[in-house]
Design a protein around this motif. Structure first.
Motif, PDB file in Angstrom:
ATOM      1  N   GLY A  84       0.833  -1.201   0.000  1.00  0.00           N
ATOM      2  CA  GLY A  84       0.000   0.000   0.000  1.00  0.00           C
ATOM      3  C   GLY A  84       0.867   1.250   0.000  1.00  0.00           C
ATOM      4  N   LEU A  85       1.932   1.219   0.812  1.00  0.00           N
ATOM      5  CA  LEU A  85       2.845   2.368   0.871  1.00  0.00           C
ATOM      6  C   LEU A  85       3.523   2.574  -0.484  1.00  0.00           C
ATOM      7  CD1 LEU A  85       4.565   1.574   4.302  1.00  0.00           C
ATOM      8  CD2 LEU A  85       2.654   3.134   3.871  1.00  0.00           C
ATOM      9  N   LEU A  86       3.944   1.452  -1.082  1.00  0.00           N
ATOM     10  CA  LEU A  86       4.611   1.545  -2.387  1.00  0.00           C
ATOM     11  C   LEU A  86       3.628   2.041  -3.461  1.00  0.00           C
ATOM     12  CD1 LEU A  86       6.648  -1.773  -2.140  1.00  0.00           C
ATOM     13  CD2 LEU A  86       7.634   0.508  -2.262  1.00  0.00           C
ATOM     14  N   ALA A  87       2.369   1.563  -3.386  1.00  0.00           N
ATOM     15  CA  ALA A  87       1.356   2.012  -4.349  1.00  0.00           C
ATOM     16  C   ALA A  87       1.140   3.516  -4.224  1.00  0.00           C
ATOM     17  CB  ALA A  87       0.052   1.256  -4.132  1.00  0.00           C
ATOM     18  N   ALA A  88       1.167   4.015  -2.979  1.00  0.00           N
ATOM     19  CA  ALA A  88       1.006   5.468  -2.775  1.00  0.00           C
ATOM     20  C   ALA A  88       2.185   6.212  -3.392  1.00  0.00           C
ATOM     21  CB  ALA A  88       0.900   5.772  -1.283  1.00  0.00           C
TER      22      ALA A  88
ATOM     23  N   VAL B  23      -6.203   6.419  -1.839  1.00  0.00           N
ATOM     24  CA  VAL B  23      -6.212   7.294  -0.652  1.00  0.00           C
ATOM     25  C   VAL B  23      -4.831   7.919  -0.450  1.00  0.00           C
ATOM     26  CG1 VAL B  23      -6.673   7.417   1.821  1.00  0.00           C
ATOM     27  CG2 VAL B  23      -7.997   5.850   0.376  1.00  0.00           C
ATOM     28  N   GLY B  24      -3.798   7.075  -0.523  1.00  0.00           N
ATOM     29  CA  GLY B  24      -2.430   7.569  -0.322  1.00  0.00           C
ATOM     30  C   GLY B  24      -2.061   8.624  -1.358  1.00  0.00           C
ATOM     31  N   THR B  25      -2.424   8.349  -2.613  1.00  0.00           N
ATOM     32  CA  THR B  25      -2.108   9.300  -3.680  1.00  0.00           C
ATOM     33  C   THR B  25      -2.882  10.607  -3.495  1.00  0.00           C
ATOM     34  OG1 THR B  25      -1.694   7.450  -5.163  1.00  0.00           O
ATOM     35  CG2 THR B  25      -2.033   9.584  -6.187  1.00  0.00           C
ATOM     36  N   ALA B  26      -4.137  10.504  -3.026  1.00  0.00           N
ATOM     37  CA  ALA B  26      -4.937  11.723  -2.793  1.00  0.00           C
ATOM     38  C   ALA B  26      -4.287  12.574  -1.701  1.00  0.00           C
ATOM     39  CB  ALA B  26      -6.363  11.342  -2.405  1.00  0.00           C
ATOM     40  N   LEU B  27      -3.770  11.922  -0.680  1.00  0.00           N
ATOM     41  CA  LEU B  27      -3.097  12.658   0.396  1.00  0.00           C
ATOM     42  C   LEU B  27      -1.861  13.380  -0.135  1.00  0.00           C
ATOM     43  CD1 LEU B  27      -3.231  10.186   3.417  1.00  0.00           C
ATOM     44  CD2 LEU B  27      -4.245  12.465   3.289  1.00  0.00           C
ATOM     45  N   ILE B  28      -1.136  12.668  -1.015  1.00  0.00           N
ATOM     46  CA  ILE B  28       0.071  13.280  -1.588  1.00  0.00           C
ATOM     47  C   ILE B  28      -0.311  14.506  -2.422  1.00  0.00           C
ATOM     48  CG2 ILE B  28       1.889  12.922  -3.320  1.00  0.00           C
ATOM     49  CD1 ILE B  28       1.995   9.975  -2.281  1.00  0.00           C
ATOM     50  N   ARG B  30      -2.931  16.412  -1.997  1.00  0.00           N
ATOM     51  CA  ARG B  30      -3.465  17.466  -1.130  1.00  0.00           C
ATOM     52  C   ARG B  30      -2.358  18.171  -0.344  1.00  0.00           C
ATOM     53  NH1 ARG B  30      -9.028  17.552   1.846  1.00  0.00           N
ATOM     54  NH2 ARG B  30      -8.675  19.317   3.201  1.00  0.00           N
ATOM     55  N   PHE B  31      -1.373  17.387   0.055  1.00  0.00           N
ATOM     56  CA  PHE B  31      -0.267  17.953   0.842  1.00  0.00           C
ATOM     57  C   PHE B  31       1.033  17.751   0.055  1.00  0.00           C
ATOM     58  CE2 PHE B  31      -3.468  16.310   3.824  1.00  0.00           C
ATOM     59  CZ  PHE B  31      -3.826  17.490   4.455  1.00  0.00           C
ATOM     60  N   PRO B  32       1.471  18.768  -0.683  1.00  0.00           N
ATOM     61  CA  PRO B  32       2.619  18.619  -1.591  1.00  0.00           C
ATOM     62  C   PRO B  32       3.885  18.113  -0.903  1.00  0.00           C
ATOM     63  CG  PRO B  32       1.484  20.683  -1.993  1.00  0.00           C
ATOM     64  CD  PRO B  32       0.867  20.090  -0.778  1.00  0.00           C
ATOM     65  N   ALA B  33       4.053  18.395   0.392  1.00  0.00           N
ATOM     66  CA  ALA B  33       5.270  17.937   1.084  1.00  0.00           C
ATOM     67  C   ALA B  33       5.346  16.414   1.072  1.00  0.00           C
ATOM     68  CB  ALA B  33       5.282  18.448   2.514  1.00  0.00           C
ATOM     69  N   PHE B  34       4.185  15.771   0.956  1.00  0.00           N
ATOM     70  CA  PHE B  34       4.167  14.304   0.944  1.00  0.00           C
ATOM     71  C   PHE B  34       4.809  13.739  -0.320  1.00  0.00           C
ATOM     72  CE2 PHE B  34       0.345  13.301   3.946  1.00  0.00           C
ATOM     73  CZ  PHE B  34       1.082  13.833   4.993  1.00  0.00           C
ATOM     74  N   GLU B  35       4.913  14.576  -1.385  1.00  0.00           N
ATOM     75  CA  GLU B  35       5.432  14.049  -2.641  1.00  0.00           C
ATOM     76  C   GLU B  35       6.887  13.596  -2.493  1.00  0.00           C
ATOM     77  OE1 GLU B  35       4.691  16.467  -6.020  1.00  0.00           O
ATOM     78  OE2 GLU B  35       5.782  15.124  -7.362  1.00  0.00           O
ATOM     79  N   ARG B  36       7.700  14.443  -1.860  1.00  0.00           N
ATOM     80  CA  ARG B  36       9.110  14.061  -1.650  1.00  0.00           C
ATOM     81  C   ARG B  36       9.176  12.887  -0.688  1.00  0.00           C
ATOM     82  NH1 ARG B  36      13.503  13.013  -4.030  1.00  0.00           N
ATOM     83  NH2 ARG B  36      15.330  13.109  -2.723  1.00  0.00           N
ATOM     84  N   LEU B  37       8.294  12.934   0.322  1.00  0.00           N
ATOM     85  CA  LEU B  37       8.244  11.823   1.281  1.00  0.00           C
ATOM     86  C   LEU B  37       7.949  10.522   0.539  1.00  0.00           C
ATOM     87  CD1 LEU B  37       8.204  11.017   4.343  1.00  0.00           C
ATOM     88  CD2 LEU B  37       5.731  11.240   4.210  1.00  0.00           C
ATOM     89  N   ALA B  38       6.955  10.588  -0.373  1.00  0.00           N
ATOM     90  CA  ALA B  38       6.562   9.382  -1.114  1.00  0.00           C
ATOM     91  C   ALA B  38       7.710   8.854  -1.962  1.00  0.00           C
ATOM     92  CB  ALA B  38       5.349   9.674  -1.985  1.00  0.00           C
ATOM     93  N   SER B  39       8.534   9.764  -2.500  1.00  0.00           N
ATOM     94  CA  SER B  39       9.643   9.315  -3.351  1.00  0.00           C
ATOM     95  C   SER B  39      10.736   8.629  -2.528  1.00  0.00           C
ATOM     96  CB  SER B  39      10.224  10.495  -4.128  1.00  0.00           C
ATOM     97  OG  SER B  39      10.970  11.318  -3.264  1.00  0.00           O
ATOM     98  N   LEU B  40      10.745   8.884  -1.213  1.00  0.00           N
ATOM     99  CA  LEU B  40      11.752   8.249  -0.347  1.00  0.00           C
ATOM    100  C   LEU B  40      11.240   6.954   0.286  1.00  0.00           C
ATOM    101  CD1 LEU B  40      13.088  11.501   1.347  1.00  0.00           C
ATOM    102  CD2 LEU B  40      14.364  10.027  -0.223  1.00  0.00           C
ATOM    103  N   ILE B  41       9.926   6.720   0.168  1.00  0.00           N
ATOM    104  CA  ILE B  41       9.345   5.519   0.781  1.00  0.00           C
ATOM    105  C   ILE B  41       9.993   4.233   0.258  1.00  0.00           C
ATOM    106  CG2 ILE B  41       7.243   4.098   0.901  1.00  0.00           C
ATOM    107  CD1 ILE B  41       5.657   6.701   1.273  1.00  0.00           C
ATOM    108  N   PRO B  42      10.197   4.092  -1.074  1.00  0.00           N
ATOM    109  CA  PRO B  42      10.800   2.826  -1.537  1.00  0.00           C
ATOM    110  C   PRO B  42      12.153   2.552  -0.893  1.00  0.00           C
ATOM    111  CG  PRO B  42       9.817   3.971  -3.387  1.00  0.00           C
ATOM    112  CD  PRO B  42       9.758   4.919  -2.220  1.00  0.00           C
ATOM    113  N   ALA B  43      13.000   3.581  -0.750  1.00  0.00           N
ATOM    114  CA  ALA B  43      14.329   3.356  -0.150  1.00  0.00           C
ATOM    115  C   ALA B  43      14.183   2.853   1.287  1.00  0.00           C
ATOM    116  CB  ALA B  43      15.147   4.640  -0.191  1.00  0.00           C
ATOM    117  N   ALA B  44      13.293   3.482   2.064  1.00  0.00           N
ATOM    118  CA  ALA B  44      13.134   3.102   3.475  1.00  0.00           C
ATOM    119  C   ALA B  44      12.519   1.710   3.614  1.00  0.00           C
ATOM    120  CB  ALA B  44      12.266   4.139   4.193  1.00  0.00           C
TER     121      ALA B  44
END
Lengths: 227, 103
Positions: A84-88, B23-28, B30-44
């Motif tokens: 789910g996190l990756l999909a987001a 839902v996750g994409t909608a949050l990203i 709505r809150f632009p700061a989440f975009e960079r956060l989302a790009s770092l999620i795969p590494a973490a």
């Protein structure tokens, strides 16, 4: 280091590596699942519809340890939360319709998202995502077939070092992200948190908490002109 | 594993993926700061998966032959070796150590 130098380019070498890894994964996982489920048909159907080897393994691990069906199901769902996190993470890079988006979401795994989000354009993200997904499925299905129907010939897959294949692939997938300061911080923090939590937290929780690593990396200052 | 369990496991996994995508994409968005956060999620998250696959056995931390294979993979990734070479080398080193030391 500039963005253009950092992308994993999905050439034949990369796609072959991914297919080989998922072949190895398909063999090892489905030999284990078949041992416990005892039915070839159920093993193959589970591989198709669950679409998450880690969820199947987490379910079986809890049942093996004497846990209830509900506890095992929860463990299986929790370990899949990373998808789910990756999909987001993928969704924010897509400019496609809802159906296409749903299909991509249902196929979100570590390698295809990990490689796709490194592409510079939305079109590139989508194209690379599906190329890697196809390579993964080609390996997974052939591995599933071999594991279920020929597993007794192969014997102990760990003897062949196949259990080191998936972490090696994962490392190769994020290798270029590790060359960036923020990517390295996210990886170290996420991996470190996971290592600390594995002995004390329920299955799946360390992976979810590793998300905090991305938030920690946000605080790292990025020199101008770099990523 | 019954058919009902397979169906429930599949439904739970699929719902999480769809929730992340919509839902996750909608949050990203709505809150632009989440975009960079989302790009770092795969590494973490992928790094955590590597730790789990390399250093754990059930719920314990262990150091075993897998570490040698993954360390070789790390070196080859650093040297930008082709992915397939990295993966095959990791398996070969792990298998060799098991065979050599009877593990």
């Amino acid at each position: 280091m500039a963005d253009a130098d950092l992308r994993v380019k999905p050439d034949w070498g990369v796609l072959t590596g991914i297919a080989f890894t998922f072949f190895a994964l398909g063999v090892t996982v489905n030999v284990l699942v078949l041992e416990r489920v005892g039915s070839e048909i159920k093993t193959v159907v589970a591989a198709i519809v669950v679409n998450s080897a880690t969820s199947e393994l987490a379910y079986l691990a809890v049942r093996d340890a004497g846990g209830s069906v509900l506890a095992a199901l929860i463990a299986g769902w929790v370990v899949a939360s990373r998808f789910g996190l990756l999909a987001a993470g993928l969704g924010g890079r897509l400019q496609v319709g809802r159906l296409h988006r749903a299909l991509a979401g249902l196929q979100s795994f570590d390698p295809n998202v990990g490689v796709a989000v490194q592409q510079p354009t939305s079109h590139g993200v989508m194209r690379v995502f599906w190329m890697v997904t196809l390579a993964m499925h080609a390996g997974w299905w052939s591995g599933t077939f071999v594991g279920v129907f020929l597993g007794n010939i192969i014997g102990d897959a760990d003897r062949l070092g196949l259990d080191a294949v998936f972490p090696a692939l994962m490392l190769a997938v994020i290798g270029n992200l590790l060359r960036q300061r923020q990517g390295m911080t996210a990886a170290l923090a996420g991996g470190g948190l996971c290592a600390v939590l594995v002995p004390i937290a329920p299955a799946g929780v360390p992976i979810i908490v590793s998300l905090v690593g991305a938030a920690i990396a946000m605080r790292v200052r990025v020199p101008e002109g770099t990523t | 594993m019954t058919w009902l369990v397979i169906a429930l496991l599949a439904a739970g996994v699929a719902l999480q993926r769809l929730a992340g995508m919509f839902v996750g994409t909608a949050l990203i968005a709505r809150f632009p700061a989440f975009e960079r956060l989302a790009s770092l999620i795969p590494a973490a998250v992928v790094s955590a998966v590597i730790v789990q696959l390399t250093f754990t056995s059930k719920s314990s931390l262990v150091i075993d032959e897998r570490l040698a294979g993954v360390a070789v993979a790390g070196f080859l990734v650093w040297r930008r070796a082709p992915m397939v070479v990295t993966i095959v080398a990791a398996a070969a080193v792990t298998a060799f150590i098991r065979a050599a030391f009877g593990l």
